[in-house]
Scaffold this active site. Structure first.
Site, PDB file in Angstrom:
ATOM      1  N   SER A 122      -4.533   2.306   1.153  1.00 46.67           N
ATOM      2  CA  SER A 122      -4.249   2.786   2.502  1.00 46.67           C
ATOM      3  C   SER A 122      -5.502   3.371   3.142  1.00 46.67           C
ATOM      4  CB  SER A 122      -3.130   3.830   2.482  1.00 46.67           C
ATOM      5  OG  SER A 122      -3.487   4.965   1.700  1.00 46.67           O
ATOM      6  N   HIS A 168      -8.206   9.839  -1.874  1.00 50.21           N
ATOM      7  CA  HIS A 168      -7.984   9.600  -0.450  1.00 50.21           C
ATOM      8  C   HIS A 168      -6.892   8.553  -0.214  1.00 50.21           C
ATOM      9  CE1 HIS A 168     -12.018  11.333   1.246  1.00 50.21           C
ATOM     10  NE2 HIS A 168     -11.435  12.137   0.378  1.00 50.21           N
ATOM     11  N   ASP A 169      -6.684   7.693  -1.192  1.00 52.04           N
ATOM     12  CA  ASP A 169      -5.665   6.658  -1.073  1.00 52.04           C
ATOM     13  C   ASP A 169      -4.255   7.220  -1.226  1.00 52.04           C
ATOM     14  OD1 ASP A 169      -4.572   4.087  -0.891  1.00 52.04           O
ATOM     15  OD2 ASP A 169      -4.845   3.657  -3.015  1.00 52.04           O
ATOM     16  N   THR A 224       0.264   7.211   2.426  1.00 52.53           N
ATOM     17  CA  THR A 224       1.191   6.703   1.421  1.00 52.53           C
ATOM     18  C   THR A 224       0.766   7.210   0.047  1.00 52.53           C
ATOM     19  OG1 THR A 224      -0.061   4.674   0.951  1.00 52.53           O
ATOM     20  CG2 THR A 224       1.519   4.599   2.775  1.00 52.53           C
ATOM     21  N   PHE A 281       1.226   5.462  -2.809  1.00 50.11           N
ATOM     22  CA  PHE A 281       0.941   4.364  -3.724  1.00 50.11           C
ATOM     23  C   PHE A 281      -0.550   4.034  -3.803  1.00 50.11           C
ATOM     24  CE2 PHE A 281       5.229   3.629  -2.003  1.00 50.11           C
ATOM     25  CZ  PHE A 281       5.957   3.668  -3.194  1.00 50.11           C
ATOM     26  N   HIS A 325     -14.309  17.252  -9.236  1.00 47.47           N
ATOM     27  CA  HIS A 325     -15.330  17.834  -8.350  1.00 47.47           C
ATOM     28  C   HIS A 325     -16.529  18.312  -9.159  1.00 47.47           C
ATOM     29  CE1 HIS A 325     -12.212  18.728  -4.945  1.00 47.47           C
ATOM     30  NE2 HIS A 325     -12.652  17.491  -4.916  1.00 47.47           N
ATOM     31  N   ASP A 355      -2.388   1.636  -2.910  1.00 39.91           N
ATOM     32  CA  ASP A 355      -2.229   0.479  -2.025  1.00 39.91           C
ATOM     33  C   ASP A 355      -3.381   0.319  -1.037  1.00 39.91           C
ATOM     34  OD1 ASP A 355      -1.774   2.640  -0.393  1.00 39.91           O
ATOM     35  OD2 ASP A 355       0.209   2.022   0.289  1.00 39.91           O
TER      36      ASP A 355
END
Length: 677
Positions: free
Chosen positions: A276, A195-196, A270, A272, A439, A274
């Site tokens: 997000s 998800h990031d 994004t 990266f 999954h 990071d």
């Protein structure tokens, strides 16, 4: 009130919640509890948490079992991008990888910026769109579309590929085969990273509306809209009553007027590592999540004054919670409410950000809100990246593989290997295929556990989709956290729980549950991923000319099933064959998935100017600060952000003989004095 009374009281309340929702399976619960009898005896004398670093009440010992993380791959493979892919076949050139750069405007950058931008722009000063939100996925291998542009691949004979649902039922059944070593948090940490770094923006119709990819009665449309890649459910499929699994195609470069061929899909976050998913992927979202007071993020208070993510404006519209207690979180990523397993780690990161703000404000009272926010964000991202490469990557890819491909963090000093010509933008074969492999690791139940690691409640995954209110009932946050660091994940294999293969989002979809595996297969086709054979070449394996040539990586039984599903060995979907490859020693992925996923983590590390070990940005950590960041462990993060008292040194490994839990106050803490000005 004594701890024993609190635990008993908690058991009664949580148990009643299970009873009221009619989702506890007594047989499964008894079986689970019996398996924990030995563990309960070991943890029956839990010491009281003490203030500071006083650990006299318990002998602090390192519970990290080195033998379970040891290097054990005698011949690890090199990723395609190492040595510029000179040992591979099919690796795109850097120019072709970066082909879509011209589709997006070049942002203006401040070369002296101390901190990352919210949208990922200007990380690379030469190529400022790399890793930015709302740009296109890159490719490391050429797409295979039937029209050369964006229409899904067909067989070598020119007909449609096998039905994804038929493939799913033939080779990916439900079988309870738990991982012997790994906890559910391995699964959930992987979802945090997913998800990031990737969000598929869905196509809309020419009028800007959401397309109808299935009929309202669940039947398959006579004329499927061009924006859809829905799956027809065969009439003889007894596991689903509806005949259509709705799948909207991903927005691509053609939709924004970019004339590159083949098309590439748009990323909504994004690329990266990071965080997000906590902070947001654009300035507007990032600003909306801040309190603008002491650098902290917005939050709401739950039971016992504990901190949780703040609510969306209309909780009942966005989640499937209780009317009298509407809870539906807002975060940097809109998928935070999918299920408690993704919301809980996001809450942990929220709490840790605000804890860091308090510590930094104490030692630097002169810092204003903006400085506190940015320094805390930078520090938390550094801690997250350290845990990712130091603890998670060796489990996912194997320690030997990680070492050979330079993925492990250094023990001291700066790493000076930043590569400004290495594109870190999330590439399609990672997000549309290879990183969907975990999954299989998804458990069909969420176990809530008390401090003795005894299951007090077991919830079916299909009953808790979009039910974030569960996390704040009786402060279940800690119970869910304990469950995720105790319960075994399902094994990485070809078996998937029916909770996601038949019942995904069943209570939130008027047509009933979805099939995530059929969606995974379809998404690979949507993104134009070439056949498994092409990835064999990319990853240093010989081209398979017959189905028997697959036996070097796949067992005979599964090769026979593949031969029954596909007419030609060159037709096989990458995702399907990759899922049945034998796992690499010390890893939880097979040869081609390990190759592709390893390439992505390599690019996220060496293509990120702000990667925590680098000194390439004006805002790099000092050596003293870097030493403190390297003290970070995932166990430390969970202890700091919850009220659990005992934890294993590496929560990705389950408790068993030789790998015991220790009090949280035995763990090393970061010394914030390194940030004092």
């Amino acid at each position: 009130m004594s701890k024993s009374i609190v635990i008993i009281f908690s058991f009664i309340i949580v148990g009643s919640v299970c009873h009221q929702n009619n989702i506890a399976n007594n047989d499964e619960l008894l079986e689970s509890n019996s398996k924990l009898n030995v563990l309960n005896k070991k943890l029956s004398k839990i010491p009281t948490r003490v203030n500071g670093n006083n650990t006299n009440l318990y002998k602090c010992a390192d519970s990290y079992d080195i033998s379970r993380q040891k290097a054990n791959d005698p011949n690890p493979q090199r990723i395609p991008g190492l040595d510029n892919g000179s040992h591979t076949i099919g690796m795109l050139s850097p120019r072709d990888i970066d082909l879509s750069d011209r589709c997006f405007p070049r942002p203006q950058c401040n070369p002296n910026a101390l901190f990352r931008t919210a949208d990922g722009s200007c990380n690379n000063l030469l190529f400022p769109t790399w890793g930015k939100t709302n740009v296109a996925n890159t490719r490391i291998i050429q797409a295979d579309y039937s029209d050369g542009v964006n229409q899904p691949r067909k067989t070598v004979s020119g007909v449609e590929l096998p039905n994804p649902r038929k493939i799913r039922t033939a080779i990916f059944p439900d079988k309870n085969q738990p991982s012997p070593d790994h906890t559910v948090y391995v699964t959930q940490y992987g979802q945090v990273i997913a998800h990031d770094t990737e969000f598929a923006v869905k196509k809309k119709t020419s009028t800007g509306k959401k397309p109808h990819c299935c009929n309202l009665d669940g039947s398959f449309p006579e004329n499927l809209p061009a924006e859809c890649i829905s799956v027809f459910v065969p009439e003889n499929d007894s596991e689903m009553k509806k005949r259509c699994i709705p799948i909207t195609r991903t927005k691509d470069t053609l939709d924004i007027g970019c004339d590159i061929k083949p098309a590439r899909q748009i990323i909504g976050v994004t690329s990266f590592l990071d965080l997000s998913l906590l902070y947001g992927s654009n300035d507007e979202t990032a600003q909306s999540l801040r309190t603008f007071n002491g650098g902290k993020l917005k939050y709401q208070l739950g039971p016992n004054g504990k901190m949780f993510l703040s609510n969306v404006e209309n909780p009942m519209k966005s989640c499937n919670g209780q009317v009298e207690k509407p809870i539906c979180y807002t975060a940097g990523d809109t998928r935070v409410n999918q299920h408690p397993g993704i919301a809980v780690p996001t809450i942990s990161f929220l709490r840790l950000h605000n804890i860091i703000c308090e510590e930094l404000k104490t030692i630097n009272p002169q810092w204003d809100d903006e400085r506190l926010y940015q320094e805390a964000r930078k520090m938390l991202i550094g801690m997250y990246q350290h845990v990712t490469y130091n603890e998670y990557v060796p489990i996912l890819l194997g320690s030997d593989f990680a070492k050979l491909n330079e993925l492990l963090p250094l023990k001291k000093g700066y790493d000076n290997r930043y590569d400004q010509f290495l594109n870190p933008t999330t590439f399609s074969s990672f997000t549309a295929t290879a990183f969907r492999a975990p999954h299989s690791y998804i458990q069909g139940t969420i176990n809530l556990m008390n401090e003795f690691r005894k299951t007090t409640c077991s919830l079916k995954l299909s009953d808790v989709f979009l039910k974030s209110d569960l996390i704040q009932e009786n402060d279940n946050f800690d119970s869910i956290t304990r469950g995720m660091i105790t319960q075994h994940a399902q094994g990485q294999d070809q078996f998937f729980t029916s909770q996601i293969s038949n019942l995904l989002f069943k209570k939130t979809n008027p047509l009933g549950g979805l099939d995530l595996i059929s969606i995974d297969i379809s998404r690979g086709r949507d993104y134009g991923e070439p056949s498994y054979n092409q990835f064999r070449l990319l990853c240093g394996l010989p081209l398979a000319k017959t189905f028997d040539d697959l036996l070097d990586q796949i067992d005979q039984e599964n090769v026979s099933i593949l031969a029954s599903l596909y007419k030609d060995v060159n037709d096989i979907d990458f995702y399907v064959a990759g899922m049945v490859e034998r796992l690499k020693p010390g890893a939880i992925l097979g040869h081609t998935f390990q190759c592709v996923v390893g390439e992505m983590f390599f690019r996220w590390k060496f293509g990120d100017r702000y990667y925590y070990e680098f000194k390439n940005s004006t805002g790099a950590f000092t050596l003293n600060q870097l030493d403190q960041i390297r003290k970070t462990t995932f166990a430390q993060i969970l202890c700091l952000t919850s009220d659990i008292q005992m934890i294993q040194s590496n929560p990705f490994f389950n408790l068993r003989e030789g790998y015991q839990a220790v009090p949280c106050n035995c763990l090393k803490n970061i010394n914030f004095s390194a940030w004092k000005e």
